[in-house]
Design a protein around this motif. Structure first.
Motif, mmCIF file in Angstrom:
data_model
loop_
_atom_site.group_PDB
_atom_site.id
_atom_site.type_symbol
_atom_site.label_atom_id
_atom_site.label_comp_id
_atom_site.label_asym_id
_atom_site.label_seq_id
_atom_site.Cartn_x
_atom_site.Cartn_y
_atom_site.Cartn_z
ATOM 1 N N GLU A 7 -9.639 19.436 5.123
ATOM 2 C CA GLU A 7 -10.656 18.390 4.916
ATOM 3 C C GLU A 7 -10.338 17.558 3.677
ATOM 4 O O GLU A 7 -10.481 16.336 3.691
ATOM 5 N N ASP A 8 -9.922 18.212 2.599
ATOM 6 C CA ASP A 8 -9.550 17.479 1.381
ATOM 7 C C ASP A 8 -8.319 16.611 1.626
ATOM 8 O O ASP A 8 -8.236 15.483 1.139
ATOM 9 N N ALA A 9 -7.377 17.134 2.382
ATOM 10 C CA ALA A 9 -6.160 16.377 2.690
ATOM 11 C C ALA A 9 -6.493 15.142 3.527
ATOM 12 O O ALA A 9 -5.902 14.077 3.328
ATOM 13 N N LYS A 10 -7.458 15.263 4.449
ATOM 14 C CA LYS A 10 -7.875 14.108 5.243
ATOM 15 C C LYS A 10 -8.505 13.041 4.352
ATOM 16 O O LYS A 10 -8.286 11.842 4.562
ATOM 17 N N LYS A 11 -9.266 13.456 3.344
ATOM 18 C CA LYS A 11 -9.878 12.503 2.417
ATOM 19 C C LYS A 11 -8.813 11.793 1.583
ATOM 20 O O LYS A 11 -8.885 10.583 1.370
ATOM 21 N N ILE A 12 -7.821 12.549 1.132
ATOM 22 C CA ILE A 12 -6.729 11.960 0.355
ATOM 23 C C ILE A 12 -5.968 10.957 1.210
ATOM 24 O O ILE A 12 -5.648 9.848 0.769
ATOM 25 N N LYS A 13 -5.693 11.335 2.454
ATOM 26 C CA LYS A 13 -4.983 10.441 3.363
ATOM 27 C C LYS A 13 -5.774 9.162 3.593
ATOM 28 O O LYS A 13 -5.214 8.065 3.571
ATOM 29 N N ALA A 14 -7.071 9.272 3.769
ATOM 30 C CA ALA A 14 -7.908 8.091 3.976
ATOM 31 C C ALA A 14 -7.884 7.177 2.747
ATOM 32 O O ALA A 14 -7.817 5.950 2.884
ATOM 33 N N GLN A 15 -7.906 7.764 1.560
ATOM 34 C CA GLN A 15 -7.842 6.966 0.331
ATOM 35 C C GLN A 15 -6.502 6.246 0.220
ATOM 36 O O GLN A 15 -6.464 5.061 -0.142
ATOM 37 N N LEU A 16 -5.425 6.940 0.522
ATOM 38 C CA LEU A 16 -4.101 6.323 0.454
ATOM 39 C C LEU A 16 -3.962 5.194 1.482
ATOM 40 O O LEU A 16 -3.403 4.138 1.189
ATOM 41 N N GLU A 17 -4.492 5.422 2.686
ATOM 42 C CA GLU A 17 -4.445 4.386 3.714
ATOM 43 C C GLU A 17 -5.279 3.177 3.320
ATOM 44 O O GLU A 17 -4.867 2.035 3.532
ATOM 45 N N GLU A 18 -6.450 3.409 2.749
ATOM 46 C CA GLU A 18 -7.321 2.317 2.315
ATOM 47 C C GLU A 18 -6.647 1.504 1.212
ATOM 48 O O GLU A 18 -6.687 0.273 1.225
ATOM 49 N N ASN A 19 -6.033 2.187 0.271
ATOM 50 C CA ASN A 19 -5.336 1.510 -0.824
ATOM 51 C C ASN A 19 -4.187 0.665 -0.274
ATOM 52 O O ASN A 19 -4.004 -0.490 -0.669
ATOM 53 N N CYS A 20 -3.443 1.214 0.651
ATOM 54 C CA CYS A 20 -2.319 0.507 1.252
ATOM 55 C C CYS A 20 -2.814 -0.722 2.023
ATOM 56 O O CYS A 20 -2.227 -1.810 1.922
ATOM 57 N N LYS A 21 -3.897 -0.574 2.752
ATOM 58 C CA LYS A 21 -4.464 -1.695 3.510
ATOM 59 C C LYS A 21 -4.960 -2.786 2.576
ATOM 60 O O LYS A 21 -4.718 -3.976 2.807
ATOM 61 N N LYS A 22 -5.651 -2.394 1.506
ATOM 62 C CA LYS A 22 -6.182 -3.362 0.553
ATOM 63 C C LYS A 22 -5.048 -4.167 -0.089
ATOM 64 O O LYS A 22 -5.126 -5.392 -0.193
ATOM 65 N N LEU A 23 -3.986 -3.486 -0.487
ATOM 66 C CA LEU A 23 -2.858 -4.172 -1.097
ATOM 67 C C LEU A 23 -2.110 -5.030 -0.071
ATOM 68 O O LEU A 23 -1.608 -6.104 -0.403
ATOM 69 N N GLY A 24 -2.063 -4.589 1.158
ATOM 70 C CA GLY A 24 -1.415 -5.364 2.214
ATOM 71 C C GLY A 24 -2.202 -6.613 2.581
ATOM 72 O O GLY A 24 -1.619 -7.661 2.888
ATOM 73 N N ASP A 25 -3.521 -6.517 2.523
ATOM 74 C CA ASP A 25 -4.362 -7.673 2.827
ATOM 75 C C ASP A 25 -4.212 -8.783 1.804
ATOM 76 O O ASP A 25 -4.525 -9.945 2.087
ATOM 77 N N ALA A 26 -3.726 -8.468 0.607
ATOM 78 C CA ALA A 26 -3.533 -9.479 -0.436
ATOM 79 C C ALA A 26 -2.496 -10.513 -0.012
ATOM 80 O O ALA A 26 -2.507 -11.639 -0.509
ATOM 81 N N PHE A 27 -1.618 -10.180 0.917
ATOM 82 C CA PHE A 27 -0.590 -11.116 1.357
ATOM 83 C C PHE A 27 -1.135 -12.176 2.310
ATOM 84 O O PHE A 27 -0.470 -13.170 2.582
ATOM 85 N N ASP A 28 -2.359 -11.996 2.810
ATOM 86 C CA ASP A 28 -2.945 -12.967 3.723
ATOM 87 C C ASP A 28 -3.224 -14.302 3.048
ATOM 88 O O ASP A 28 -3.342 -15.324 3.717
#
Length: 86
Positions: A7-28
């Motif tokens: 469960e903790d690993a799923k939360k960490i993965k979600a945070q990493l994915e969210e961070n990656c998405k947020k930084l990727g959206d900056a290129f729009d």
């Protein structure tokens, strides 16, 4: 190996994915050419290069986490996929 629960690993993965998405959206915000690519004169700007570097770091962190996550929690992930469609 990770020293966390599934469960903790799923939360960490979600945070990493969210961070990656947020930084990727900056290129729009950057204009794109006819073929959908960012022009070289924009890619050469310090602002673009800084954002690209931050995105690459975040993506690498996500990749490295997934390498361990998928192996360590193989059974849990398979069970979760199996139960998803019940």
């Amino acid at each position: 190996m990770l020293k966390v629960t599934f469960e903790d690993a799923k939360k960490i993965k979600a945070q990493l994915e969210e961070n990656c998405k947020k930084l990727g959206d900056a290129f729009d915000k950057y204009p794109r050419g006819a073929m959908g690519l960012t022009p070289d004169h924009i890619r050469a700007t310090p602002e673009y290069q800084r954002e690209k570097k931050l995105y690459n770091i975040a993506f690498t962190q996500l990749q490295n986490f997934n390498k361990v996550y998928v192996k360590q929690f193989k059974k849990e992930l398979a069970e979760e996929r199996k139960n998803r469609f019940k």
